[in-house]
Design a protein around this motif. Sequence first.
Motif, PDB file in Angstrom:
ATOM      1  N   PHE A 188       9.752   7.365  -6.181  1.00 44.24           N
ATOM      2  CA  PHE A 188      10.404   5.857  -6.089  1.00 44.24           C
ATOM      3  C   PHE A 188      10.075   5.445  -4.594  1.00 44.24           C
ATOM      4  CE2 PHE A 188      13.260   7.003  -9.498  1.00 44.24           C
ATOM      5  CZ  PHE A 188      13.102   5.876 -10.318  1.00 44.24           C
ATOM      6  N   ASN A 189       9.592   4.143  -4.482  1.00 44.49           N
ATOM      7  CA  ASN A 189       9.234   3.637  -3.142  1.00 44.49           C
ATOM      8  C   ASN A 189      10.075   2.273  -2.956  1.00 44.49           C
ATOM      9  OD1 ASN A 189       6.515   5.441  -2.908  1.00 44.49           O
ATOM     10  ND2 ASN A 189       6.566   4.612  -4.927  1.00 44.49           N
ATOM     11  N   MET A 213       0.884  -1.363   0.010  1.00 42.18           N
ATOM     12  CA  MET A 213       0.133   0.003  -0.127  1.00 42.18           C
ATOM     13  C   MET A 213       0.849   1.177   0.048  1.00 42.18           C
ATOM     14  SD  MET A 213      -3.093  -0.859   2.696  1.00 42.18           S
ATOM     15  CE  MET A 213      -4.239  -2.429   2.447  1.00 42.18           C
ATOM     16  N   ALA A 214       2.150   1.038  -0.148  1.00 41.34           N
ATOM     17  CA  ALA A 214       3.057   2.356   0.240  1.00 41.34           C
ATOM     18  C   ALA A 214       3.552   2.674  -1.085  1.00 41.34           C
ATOM     19  CB  ALA A 214       4.232   1.834   1.079  1.00 41.34           C
ATOM     20  N   ILE A 215       3.056   2.006  -2.030  1.00 44.68           N
ATOM     21  CA  ILE A 215       3.484   2.620  -3.498  1.00 44.68           C
ATOM     22  C   ILE A 215       2.833   3.870  -3.870  1.00 44.68           C
ATOM     23  CG2 ILE A 215       3.685   2.140  -5.925  1.00 44.68           C
ATOM     24  CD1 ILE A 215       3.738  -0.863  -5.335  1.00 44.68           C
ATOM     25  N   SER A 216       3.586   5.007  -3.772  1.00 43.05           N
ATOM     26  CA  SER A 216       3.175   6.287  -4.164  1.00 43.05           C
ATOM     27  C   SER A 216       3.158   6.716  -5.448  1.00 43.05           C
ATOM     28  CB  SER A 216       3.308   7.544  -3.346  1.00 43.05           C
ATOM     29  OG  SER A 216       3.036   6.971  -1.949  1.00 43.05           O
ATOM     30  N   LYS A 226       9.031   2.823  -9.218  1.00 39.83           N
ATOM     31  CA  LYS A 226       8.367   4.120  -9.472  1.00 39.83           C
ATOM     32  C   LYS A 226       7.164   4.006 -10.615  1.00 39.83           C
ATOM     33  CE  LYS A 226       9.082   8.785 -11.321  1.00 39.83           C
ATOM     34  NZ  LYS A 226       9.943   9.664 -12.016  1.00 39.83           N
ATOM     35  N   VAL A 227       5.922   4.542 -10.321  1.00 43.59           N
ATOM     36  CA  VAL A 227       4.884   4.693 -11.236  1.00 43.59           C
ATOM     37  C   VAL A 227       4.574   6.003 -11.283  1.00 43.59           C
ATOM     38  CG1 VAL A 227       4.291   2.111 -10.540  1.00 43.59           C
ATOM     39  CG2 VAL A 227       3.152   4.302  -9.504  1.00 43.59           C
ATOM     40  N   TYR A 281      -3.771  -1.107 -10.599  1.00 45.70           N
ATOM     41  CA  TYR A 281      -3.222  -1.147 -11.924  1.00 45.70           C
ATOM     42  C   TYR A 281      -2.224   0.103 -11.880  1.00 45.70           C
ATOM     43  CZ  TYR A 281      -7.146  -4.012 -13.178  1.00 45.70           C
ATOM     44  OH  TYR A 281      -8.185  -5.073 -13.323  1.00 45.70           O
ATOM     45  N   LEU A 282      -0.966  -0.316 -12.450  1.00 40.40           N
ATOM     46  CA  LEU A 282       0.079   0.850 -12.573  1.00 40.40           C
ATOM     47  C   LEU A 282       0.454   1.078 -13.865  1.00 40.40           C
ATOM     48  CD1 LEU A 282       2.180  -1.034 -10.000  1.00 40.40           C
ATOM     49  CD2 LEU A 282       0.547   0.415  -9.472  1.00 40.40           C
ATOM     50  N   HIS A 283       0.781   2.382 -14.291  1.00 38.49           N
ATOM     51  CA  HIS A 283       0.957   2.833 -15.463  1.00 38.49           C
ATOM     52  C   HIS A 283       2.420   3.348 -15.544  1.00 38.49           C
ATOM     53  CE1 HIS A 283      -3.040   2.286 -16.478  1.00 38.49           C
ATOM     54  NE2 HIS A 283      -3.384   2.920 -15.418  1.00 38.49           N
ATOM     55  N   ASN A 284       3.292   3.141 -16.499  1.00 34.79           N
ATOM     56  CA  ASN A 284       4.796   3.611 -17.007  1.00 34.79           C
ATOM     57  C   ASN A 284       5.605   3.135 -15.528  1.00 34.79           C
ATOM     58  OD1 ASN A 284       4.044   4.557 -19.341  1.00 34.79           O
ATOM     59  ND2 ASN A 284       3.519   6.470 -18.487  1.00 34.79           N
ATOM     60  N   VAL A 285       6.030   1.830 -15.480  1.00 31.40           N
ATOM     61  CA  VAL A 285       6.450   1.431 -14.219  1.00 31.40           C
ATOM     62  C   VAL A 285       7.993   1.658 -14.409  1.00 31.40           C
ATOM     63  CG1 VAL A 285       6.739  -0.645 -12.598  1.00 31.40           C
ATOM     64  CG2 VAL A 285       4.460  -0.078 -13.837  1.00 31.40           C
ATOM     65  N   ILE A 286       8.803   1.723 -13.481  1.00 28.90           N
ATOM     66  CA  ILE A 286      10.354   1.574 -13.497  1.00 28.90           C
ATOM     67  C   ILE A 286      10.852   1.038 -11.991  1.00 28.90           C
ATOM     68  CG2 ILE A 286      12.323   3.054 -13.739  1.00 28.90           C
ATOM     69  CD1 ILE A 286      11.073   5.074 -15.014  1.00 28.90           C
TER      70      ILE A 286
END
Length: 481
Positions: A150-151, A143-146, A159-160, A170-175
Amino acid sequence: MKILDRYILVSYLQTFFTVFVILMFIFVLQAIWLYIGELAGKDLDVAIILKFLLFTTPKLVPMVLPLTILLTSIMVFGNFAENYEFAAMKSSGISLQRAMRSLTLFILLVSVTGFVFANNVIPAAEFKILNLRKNIAKMKPAMAISAGVFNDVGNINIKVDKKTGDNDQYLHNVIIHMGTERGGDYTVIKSKEGELVSSEKSNVLSLILTDGNYYREVEPSDYSKRDHKPFAKSHFSEYTMNIDLSSLNQVDMEDESYTSQSMLRIGELTKSIDSFSTALNERKEAFAASMYGRTGVETLDRNFNPVDSVTPKEIKNSILDEYDTQQSLRMIDDAIRTTNAAVSHLSIKKQEFKQSVRRLNKYEIALHEKYVLAVACIVLFFVGAPLGAIIRKGGMGLPMVIAIIIFLTYHFIGIFAKNSAEDGSVSPFIATWLSTLIMLPLGIYFTYRATTDQGLFSFDSITRPISKFLKKMALIKHKDK
């Protein structure tokens, strides 16, 4: 205690505790808003949240207490002046200093209490809150992906650009940067889309990536080939990563293994500053000796021999004229190589020493802050009390505005000075005491004006010289005519 002293003290205490509670409540709400990202979505118990608020409250006292004293002093003394109570006191032969006597003793008691509080309670609370925040941050990292930053999740750094879906799955442009056991990020994964799949009872977080590329830096065993920076690249239509969260979800909320300078008392800070200063000076001396050894001055005569046929009188351009061509070229190559290595080593050591000095300055700032709180309470009292008697306005209107302006000036001067002191631009002692020292002459000035029944500003001192000058100029013109 006389009736007048009791009346003034009771009036002050009633306003003091009311203002203190209100301001503390406001600052606690601000702290909750500041740390809401660390608390939201963690499924924390009520006891942990209350513990978080309890440990957060003490570190707010250095801001709340001086502001409370300033605002209360302006309100109470402004109310006395507005209701002509000071006029009645002065007609009875009671001066402003005499009326402030009981409150001065109370402020001295508050200052001593504030010093003890800053030296004992605040370090303990800082110790508790920092460790509690670190432990909370480890819970449920899925739940800590902001978005946009970068998380750290497990052993990856992700990073999204944005998150969508009912549960932001759903995540977009993931690094993604994947670390290694030896440190460093040698693997980078970029994907256009991603999906988080997990269950509440599972300790495994599945990240399904689609339409992306996989980059991995290759480390050849031959050091001569590492300068080419070889890497491997591959494209995938779908790639699944499983992140083990079992060790992260088993968080001990009582773990207290984190420390910082704000957790130390005066004696501990003094010892730390002494040890850091000694270690830093020893490192600088060792570095100076190392740099001198790197120059090769001491071994220059062992590796190169001057040409006997050349005399000192024949040297026209440089010392290289004493050596033959081959030795001169070797000396130039050695000088260039040594200089480049020295410059590179200097830049690295410069950053190391800069960080060491910054850390040492932070400890010195933390030491002086404990004394500043006690002195600031006294100084701001002698700013607010006479100022309230001068403006002759009580209540929460004008006194609140004036108190906030004065306190914000005091607070921001302190912040800017401390930030400058961390990198060594300003002495930590001056930076910590600067805002209080600026308020000290202001308090003396206001006390003098209130004691002598003068207004806030004396415009006569400005207008009189101007009027005298104009009169002289008029007389001169009249004589000339």
